[in-house]
Write an enzyme that holds these catalytic residues in place. Structure first.
Site, short mmCIF file in Angstrom:
data_model
loop_
_atom_site.label_atom_id
_atom_site.label_comp_id
_atom_site.label_asym_id
_atom_site.label_seq_id
_atom_site.Cartn_x
_atom_site.Cartn_y
_atom_site.Cartn_z
N ASP A 47 40.17 -42.16 9.47
CA ASP A 47 40.54 -41.27 8.55
C ASP A 47 40.50 -39.88 9.32
OD1 ASP A 47 37.88 -41.47 8.79
OD2 ASP A 47 37.46 -40.76 6.50
N GLY A 133 24.14 -45.97 -2.55
CA GLY A 133 23.74 -45.64 -1.13
C GLY A 133 24.13 -47.01 -0.30
N GLY A 135 27.35 -47.91 0.50
CA GLY A 135 28.75 -47.65 1.25
C GLY A 135 29.66 -47.95 0.21
N ASP A 183 37.78 -41.95 -0.63
CA ASP A 183 37.07 -42.39 -1.74
C ASP A 183 37.29 -41.65 -3.23
OD1 ASP A 183 35.45 -43.36 0.38
OD2 ASP A 183 33.56 -42.20 -0.08
#
Ligand code: ADP
Ligand code: MG
Length: 390
Positions: A47, A133, A135, A183
């Site tokens: 990314d 937390g 991922g 995200d």
């Protein structure tokens, strides 16, 4: 089967949030919104090289209910596994919001501060079944759920792309995490039975139908997270940037396989060449997976998953013994087409494309052979951020 994490479900989450709201504030909430977590199918550590990512939503979500409280303060309670967390701060129409303790409140403040209109004081309760937390992006789920809640509360709706970008900015400015766009994009724009191909250069997002037939995506959480020095991620970024600069490019997006020869000729550092090889090939693999999904060629998707893992482990060097062990065990099990680590690495989850009928068998093989304590869920995709009628 044990070790399988089941989603709580939207209806139950809504009920839990509503009950907590009534018990805390003594009245009924007026608006409700939610946003899911996500997992990336392929496109790892590219990314930041302006490559592609291909995430899907997961059946776990963060949900917020609330209403205006006719004051200039925001009071927010988050129901957590151990102990509820509470925070109060001035509304954005009272004074400018600044980051500050407790840490988690910054994810909420960031969304409020980046909302295009001033927000008056409100009371709210947050509930979530997104593992925090791990991922799976509980952070974006929280930011985008809050932002969507604010849209419902104020009546101001924001275009999905702009909303995702404002929530990304919120994460940069408030908790101070320099995250990419993946995200917030998938959590905002995710669609049931689709993966989202995101071009991290143009920021264009394309819905890719996810018709897996007799197959499913099984997520196996290694439940390990190695705390390394913290320099690994910036170091990988810097190495990729170095490779691009050597080639006279602004990023590795424009690089080709032949450019690896050029890097060797230029006496480029061996590690830098390894990173560049991963990026160039992973960009290709990600677009190939999107094409193969469109053609329903799941065997090819599986092969590309295995190749991606190998590359992340050997060339990018962001895997760890537990993830490698998991992928090795999974590789030998019946009904498996492919598997790879997902996320930043050094722990976290593995995604596996496996026949639905073989899922229980695969889980028992992993439970028997894996040295750690894994948990599993089947990745049933869902729509992204949405509001709910109370
Ligand atoms: P991930 O996004 O992979 O779950 P991050 O470290 O990016 O991990 O974000 C986790 C942080 O987000 C938590 O430490 C906490 O500060 C915040 N957070 C996420 N979900 C919630 C929640 N439901 N309530 C309170 N804080 C949350
Ligand atoms: Mg996060």
């Amino acid at each position: 089967m044990s070790n399988e994490v089941q989603p709580v479900g939207t209806a139950r989450l809504l009920q839990l949030a509503r009950d907590k709201y009534v018990a805390t504030y003594g009245c009924e909430p007026v608006v409700a919104a939610s946003a899911p977590g996500r997992v990336n199918l392929i496109g790892e550590h590219i990314d930041y090289c302006e490559g592609f990512v291909l995430p899907v939503t997961i059946p776990f979500e963060t949900l917020i209910v609330g209403s205006y409280n006719e004051t200039d303060k925001c009071n927010i309670l988050s129901v957590l596994a151990d102990e509820d967390a509470q925070t109060s701060f001035p509304s954005s129409s009272a004074e400018s919001l600044k980051p500050g303790p407790p840490t988690w409140s910054n994810y909420v403040k960031g969304s409020i501060a980046n909302f295009p209109d001033p927000v008056k004081g409100f009371d709210a309760v947050i509930v979530s079944d997104v593992p925090i937390g791990s991922g799976l992006s509980s952070s974006a789920a929280l930011e985008v759920a809050v932002f969507t809640f604010l849209e419902a509360l104020t009546g101001k709706s924001v275009d999905a792309i702009e909303k995702a970008q404002l929530c990304q900015k919120a994460e940069h400015d408030f908790p101070g995490v320099p995250c990419g766009i993946m995200d917030q994009y998938i959590v905002t724009m995710g669609k049931k039975n689709h993966a989202l191909l995101i071009d991290c250069q143009s920021l264009e997002a394309t819905q890719i139908p996810l018709e897996l037939g007799e197959y499913v995506v099984l997520v196996t959480n290694s439940n390990v997270k190695h705390e390394l020095t913290g320099s690994e991620y910036p170091q990988r970024r810097a190495q990729c940037q170095q490779a691009a600069e050597k080639l006279g490019l602004s990023s590795l997006r424009g690089a080709k396989r032949e450019d690896l020869e050029e890097l060797k000729r230029l006496n480029c550092d061996k590690l830098v060449i390894m990173r560049a090889k991963h990026v160039i090939e992973e960009i290709y693999r990600t677009t190939e997976v999107a094409k193969s999904l469109r053609r329903n060629d799941l065997e090819r998707v599986g092969k590309l998953f295995f190749q991606s893992h190998e590359s992340l482990s050997k060339l990018m060097e962001v895997s760890c013994s537990e993830l490698d062990e998991l992928v090795d065990i999974i590789r030998g099990a019946p009904g498996v087409l492919g598997a790879r680590m997902t996320g930043g690495g050094f722990g976290g989850c593995v995604v596996t494309l496996v026949k639905r009928d073989e899922v229980d068998n695969l889980k028992s093989i992993v439970l028997k052979e894996y040295s750690g304590n894994p948990t599993f869920f089947i990745c049933q995709t869902n729509d992204g951020a949405r509001t709910h009628i109370l």
